[in-house]
Design an enzyme around this catalytic site. Sequence first.
Site, PDB file in Angstrom:
ATOM      1  N   CYS A   1     -27.337 -21.200   5.721  1.00 33.95           N
ATOM      2  CA  CYS A   1     -26.341 -21.722   7.645  1.00 33.95           C
ATOM      3  C   CYS A   1     -27.156 -23.073   7.712  1.00 33.95           C
ATOM      4  O   CYS A   1     -29.198 -23.322   7.480  1.00 33.95           O
ATOM      5  CB  CYS A   1     -26.492 -21.540   7.779  1.00 33.95           C
ATOM      6  SG  CYS A   1     -24.830 -21.102   9.319  1.00 33.95           S
TER       7      CYS A   1
ATOM      8  N   CYS B   1     -21.616 -23.204   7.205  1.00 28.29           N
ATOM      9  CA  CYS B   1     -21.038 -24.286   7.918  1.00 28.29           C
ATOM     10  C   CYS B   1     -21.122 -25.088   6.643  1.00 28.29           C
ATOM     11  O   CYS B   1     -21.407 -24.945   6.166  1.00 28.29           O
ATOM     12  CB  CYS B   1     -22.324 -24.300   9.151  1.00 28.29           C
ATOM     13  SG  CYS B   1     -23.647 -24.527   8.652  1.00 28.29           S
TER      14      CYS B   1
ATOM     15  N   CYS C   1     -26.965 -28.703   1.093  1.00 30.55           N
ATOM     16  CA  CYS C   1     -27.399 -28.135   0.441  1.00 30.55           C
ATOM     17  C   CYS C   1     -27.819 -28.538  -0.996  1.00 30.55           C
ATOM     18  O   CYS C   1     -27.620 -29.640  -1.336  1.00 30.55           O
ATOM     19  CB  CYS C   1     -26.061 -26.760  -0.090  1.00 30.55           C
ATOM     20  SG  CYS C   1     -27.208 -25.278  -1.128  1.00 30.55           S
TER      21      CYS C   1
END
Length: 140
Positions: free
Chosen positions: A8, A80, A87
Amino acid sequence: MPQVYFLCTGNSCRSQMAEGFAKKILGSDWRVASAGVEVHGLNPRAVEVMAESGVDISKNVSTLIDGDYLMSSDLVVTLCGDARDRCPATPANIVKEHWPVADPAQATGTESEIMAAFRSARDEIEQRLLDLQERVAKKH
């Protein structure tokens, strides 16, 4: 042993709740961790609503994504859009899932309305983990 990583933005609410439920639901058959693309600290409301469900995350610590853990994971779950978009790239053999759970830390209103948002996020995450457990069980 399969390994899952919950990501997240700040590793303060949703990913922490997912880690707590995963340890309870998936048990010791899985290595479970969570992290964020930033560190925002553990949200006390997340701790409170998880305790209501019998899961203690009070000792969890907000951490940044660990590249080694990420690259050795079997499953990476982003909770999210920010974490999904930021990422680091992962090899094709790592399964990636996106669970777009509304951020309860952004909730406004009365304390009871804010806590309702935390409970809603908690319940959605728990259901998604129960669904994951069922999918994994069907594969074996």
